[in-house]
Design a protein around this motif. Structure first.
Motif, PDB file in Angstrom:
ATOM      1  N   THR A   1      -2.304   6.364  -4.206  1.00  0.00           N
ATOM      2  CA  THR A   1      -2.615   4.981  -4.588  1.00  0.00           C
ATOM      3  C   THR A   1      -2.999   4.938  -6.060  1.00  0.00           C
ATOM      4  O   THR A   1      -3.535   5.901  -6.607  1.00  0.00           O
TER       5      THR A   1
ATOM      6  N   GLU B   1       1.318  -4.250  -4.596  1.00  0.00           N
ATOM      7  CA  GLU B   1       1.447  -4.176  -3.135  1.00  0.00           C
ATOM      8  C   GLU B   1       0.836  -5.403  -2.478  1.00  0.00           C
ATOM      9  O   GLU B   1       1.425  -6.015  -1.581  1.00  0.00           O
ATOM     10  N   GLU B   2      -0.354  -5.768  -2.940  1.00  0.00           N
ATOM     11  CA  GLU B   2      -0.993  -6.943  -2.340  1.00  0.00           C
ATOM     12  C   GLU B   2      -0.170  -8.194  -2.611  1.00  0.00           C
ATOM     13  O   GLU B   2      -0.014  -9.049  -1.732  1.00  0.00           O
TER      14      GLU B   2
ATOM     15  N   ALA C   1       1.257  -3.679   2.222  1.00  0.00           N
ATOM     16  CA  ALA C   1       2.532  -3.188   1.698  1.00  0.00           C
ATOM     17  C   ALA C   1       2.332  -1.830   1.054  1.00  0.00           C
ATOM     18  O   ALA C   1       1.237  -1.489   0.612  1.00  0.00           O
ATOM     19  N   THR C   2       3.406  -1.059   1.043  1.00  0.00           N
ATOM     20  CA  THR C   2       3.424   0.216   0.352  1.00  0.00           C
ATOM     21  C   THR C   2       4.553   0.158  -0.657  1.00  0.00           C
ATOM     22  O   THR C   2       5.714  -0.031  -0.271  1.00  0.00           O
ATOM     23  N   CYS C   3       4.231   0.262  -1.922  1.00  0.00           N
ATOM     24  CA  CYS C   3       5.285   0.267  -2.933  1.00  0.00           C
ATOM     25  C   CYS C   3       5.650   1.704  -3.275  1.00  0.00           C
ATOM     26  O   CYS C   3       4.821   2.609  -3.183  1.00  0.00           O
ATOM     27  N   CYS C   4       6.892   1.892  -3.663  1.00  0.00           N
ATOM     28  CA  CYS C   4       7.366   3.246  -3.886  1.00  0.00           C
ATOM     29  C   CYS C   4       8.464   3.246  -4.940  1.00  0.00           C
ATOM     30  O   CYS C   4       8.794   2.205  -5.512  1.00  0.00           O
TER      31      CYS C   4
ATOM     32  N   ALA D   1       9.620  -1.404  -1.794  1.00  0.00           N
ATOM     33  CA  ALA D   1       8.409  -1.809  -1.077  1.00  0.00           C
ATOM     34  C   ALA D   1       8.675  -1.837   0.419  1.00  0.00           C
ATOM     35  O   ALA D   1       9.784  -2.141   0.858  1.00  0.00           O
TER      36      ALA D   1
ATOM     37  N   VAL E   1       6.788  -3.675   3.654  1.00  0.00           N
ATOM     38  CA  VAL E   1       5.747  -4.630   4.035  1.00  0.00           C
ATOM     39  C   VAL E   1       5.600  -4.599   5.552  1.00  0.00           C
ATOM     40  O   VAL E   1       6.591  -4.695   6.278  1.00  0.00           O
TER      41      VAL E   1
ATOM     42  N   THR F   1       0.393   0.660   7.361  1.00  0.00           N
ATOM     43  CA  THR F   1       0.316   0.748   5.900  1.00  0.00           C
ATOM     44  C   THR F   1      -0.601   1.896   5.468  1.00  0.00           C
ATOM     45  O   THR F   1      -0.311   2.582   4.482  1.00  0.00           O
TER      46      THR F   1
ATOM     47  N   HIS G   1       0.695   5.288   3.183  1.00  0.00           N
ATOM     48  CA  HIS G   1       0.076   5.852   1.980  1.00  0.00           C
ATOM     49  C   HIS G   1      -0.453   7.264   2.238  1.00  0.00           C
ATOM     50  O   HIS G   1      -0.140   8.196   1.521  1.00  0.00           O
TER      51      HIS G   1
ATOM     52  N   GLY H   1      -3.495  -1.652  -0.839  1.00  0.00           N
ATOM     53  CA  GLY H   1      -2.234  -2.379  -0.712  1.00  0.00           C
ATOM     54  C   GLY H   1      -2.256  -3.454   0.359  1.00  0.00           C
ATOM     55  O   GLY H   1      -1.218  -3.903   0.813  1.00  0.00           O
TER      56      GLY H   1
END
Ligand SMILES: Cc1ncc(COP(=O)(O)O)c(C=O)c1O
Lengths: 444, 173
Positions: A69, A77-78, A89-92, A229, A231, A269, A273, B157
């Motif tokens: 993170t 992500e939020e 959400a998890t962004c990547c 992402a 979600v 989620t 992470h 997140g």
């Protein structure tokens, strides 16, 4: 059982445009910085050993190391979770890594995912070839008839995967019907919403459980950053059957912690992470997160103009003497027009295909003759883009797969940008005339 | 303020209602607190302690021992000190009895709030507590709500649903 559930109000009654600017981005409390800072740091100082232990045990919220993170990535992500109406959400690093991350908590070796034959060509290759190396089996089905999906589900199926608006075909999935089939099978429906964005379509409102993105496209919007992402709606009950032990059973790497029991509707989620990003490692760079957040701040304005320009170009092309056909769900005779009106009422997006008279050669000539359109392999940029899929993105596929994906020999794909629409029309017109001339000359 | 409490909609608490509780409460009796470090109640207790709350564990099986430095009691009435809130970390069917016990000693102990954990809900018990003048929260976790309303949930997140351009004050903890 119809599953349309409008999720709990995603943000205290604020409108989409307010949330695309403000969600995830309260002023930074220490300095008051109004824009979200780029936290260009790998790691974060602990208060003491007990704080460190709490963080490593997931007992408190906070940052340890940017593979898992990072504050800039978390703000994005939020924002994405909020716009989508999701829990988290998890962004990547890319859309492709988002697809791996999305399936990772669900799949064990030998498990299956039922996927649409209309997925983006790169996804067909990823699902059909590379996933095999993990022991994941992709079962492809024609999603136009949702009954095909029902028939493809076996006890080993752990997810159903489609695109809301498919690249490049402009095909639209009947999300509500698919969600019902997924629900009956006790597995989540995962929807790639890259081409629609939450401005045009929010799959969770139609019963999808997980939404994935290539943020590379319309979310970042300016062609600056590759990103992805995942979600989570937070609505899927991972303990409703015994299919999802990674979430419902003790996790050995966290001393027997059960994710669902400990984190409730945040379990998926948290897992993405704490296990997914930790062990697979496709982290999004903070700079790319910042650029993507800036892009999202104008999402509604851009998407509406993208759609309006595209509608004009598609209508014009459908009258052009050198064009055989235009496939855009915004055109009245398109077979997906009904689904478009249901799922994407504000517009059919900015990506579509058309068939040039003269086949493969003519297709090549068009993409080589444009001046304002950029000939490249991307979509979802403020700039207009053009591509001949059969000779590029869809090259790895068989003829049959190319046809199913809407990427036959004569097909040209465009992603319409935000330039003056008359200039785009003029550019395509001169390119089509040039192509027709060259094909004629070659035939003489 | 019993009137206001009676109108609480238990499916969708306004942020201000939850913040009012979390900012007003100092001492929490946690019924069902576990001495086992990888149980959810232990996570919540440890987190709330770090945020400055005193958390008094209640668990008959651990009575007489200490959890995270606090003596554990067999029941609410055994707690010698006053406390503001009861956090119920038990199954829904056990919640009603705990709520009634809390109502019985509320004046004596200073109890103002009944909080039932994520997954715990008993509407009839909630009504009894509200009729007795207590504020009630059900099916939520105080750790998650504290984190959400103080922007910490966002670090992971999650969608905090908080939209604001106010600059938060940084406390020196
Ligand atoms: C619909 C769709 N999904 C996924 C991807 C993969 O995303 P990325 O290129 O960011 O890995 C793309 C990229 O073209 C796409 O169009």
């Amino acid at each position: 059982m119809a599953r349309k559930h409008v999720p709990e109000e995603p943000s205290g009654g604020f409108g989409f445009e307010t949330r695309m600017i403000h969600a995830g981005a309260q002023p930074e409390p220490v300095t008051g910085a109004r824009n979200t800072p780029i936290y260009q740091t790998t790691s974060y100082v602990f208060h003491d050993t007990d704080h460190a232990a709490s963080l490593f045990n997931l007992q408190t919220f906070g940052f340890i190391y940017s593979r898992l993170t990072n504050p800039t990535v978390a703000a994005l992500e939020e924002r994405v979770a909020n716009l989508e109406g999701g829990r988290g959400a998890t962004c990547c690093a890319s859309g492709h890594s988002a697809q791996i991350l999305a399936l990772f908590p669900l799949m064990e070796p030998g498990d299956e995912v039922v996927a649409s034959t209309r997925l983006y060509g790169g996804s067909i290759t990823q699902f059909g070839k590379t996933f095999k190396k993990f022991g994941w089996q992709a079962i492809f089905a024609d999603f136009d008839d949702p009954e095909n999906v029902r028939k493809a589900i076996t006890p080993k199926c752990k997810a159903i995967f489609c695109e809301s608006l498919a690249n490049p075909g402009g095909v639209i999935s009947d999300i509500e019907a698919l969600a019902e089939i997924a629900d009956e099978a006790g597995v989540p429906l995962i929807v790639d919403n890259t081409l629609a964005t939450p401005y045009l379509c929010r799959p969770i409102e139609w019963g999808a459980d997980i939404v994935v993105y290539s943020m590379t496209k319309f979310l970042s919007g300016n062609g600056t950053s590759v990103g992805g992402a995942v979600v989570d709606s937070g609505a899927f009950d991972w303990t409703r059957n015994d299919k999802f032990p990674s979430l419902s059973e003790p996790e050995p790497a966290y001393h027997g912690l059960r994710f669902v029991e400990t984190f409730g509707d945040m379990a998926y989620t948290m897992h993405s992470h704490a296990v997914g990003l930790r062990d697979l490692g496709p982290t999004l760079a903070p700079m790319n997160a910042f650029l993507t957040m800036n892009g999202i701040e104008t999402l509604a304005l851009r998407m509406q103009r993208h759609c309006d320009n595209t509608q004009r170009v598609a209508e014009w092309l459908s009258q052009h003497p050198m064009v055989d056909w235009v496939f855009y769900a915004g055109l009245p005779d398109n077979p997906y027009k009904g689904l478009q009106e249901k799922y994407l009422p504000k517009g059919a997006g900015a990506v579509f295909t058309f068939g040039v008279k003269g086949g493969y050669e003519a297709g090549l000539r068009v993409v080589e003759s444009v001046d304002l359109f950029s000939h490249l392999a991307n979509i979802g940029d403020v700039r207009s883009l053009i591509l001949h899929p059969a000779s590029t993105t869809h090259r790895q596929l068989t003829d049959e797969q190319r046809q199913a994906a809407g990427a036959g020999d004569e097909v040209v794909r465009v992603s319409i940008g935000l330039e003056t629409v008359d200039d785009l029309i003029a550019d395509l017109d001169q390119a089509l005339h040039k192509a027709a001339g060259e094909v004629d000359r070659a035939a003489e | 303020m019993p009137e206001a409490a009676a109108e609480t909609r238990h499916d969708d608490y306004p942020n201000a209602y939850l913040l009012g509780i979390l900012n007003g409460v100092r001492t929490i009796a946690m019924v069902g607190a576990s001495p086992n470090w990888n149980r959810p109640s232990y996570f919540a207790m440890k987190y709330l302690q770090a945020k400055g709350y005193r958390v008094i564990p209640v668990n008959p099986r651990a009575a007489g021992t200490e959890i995270l430095g606090e003596p554990c009691y067999a029941s609410l009435k055994d707690i010698p000190d006053r406390f503001d809130m009861v956090d119920i970390f038990r199954a829904s069917d056990a919640a009603g009895g705990i709520v009634d016990e809390a109502i019985g000693i509320a004046g004596d102990k200073g109890i103002r709030v009944i909080w039932m954990q994520l997954g715990v809900r008993d509407d009839a018990a909630a009504r009894r507590a509200e009729d007795a003048g207590l504020q009630v929260v059900m099916n939520r976790c105080p750790k998650i709500e504290f984190g959400r309303l103080n922007a910490e949930l966002s670090w992971g997140g999650f969608n905090s649903k908080v939209i604001s351009s106010k600059r938060r004050r940084v406390s020196l903890s």
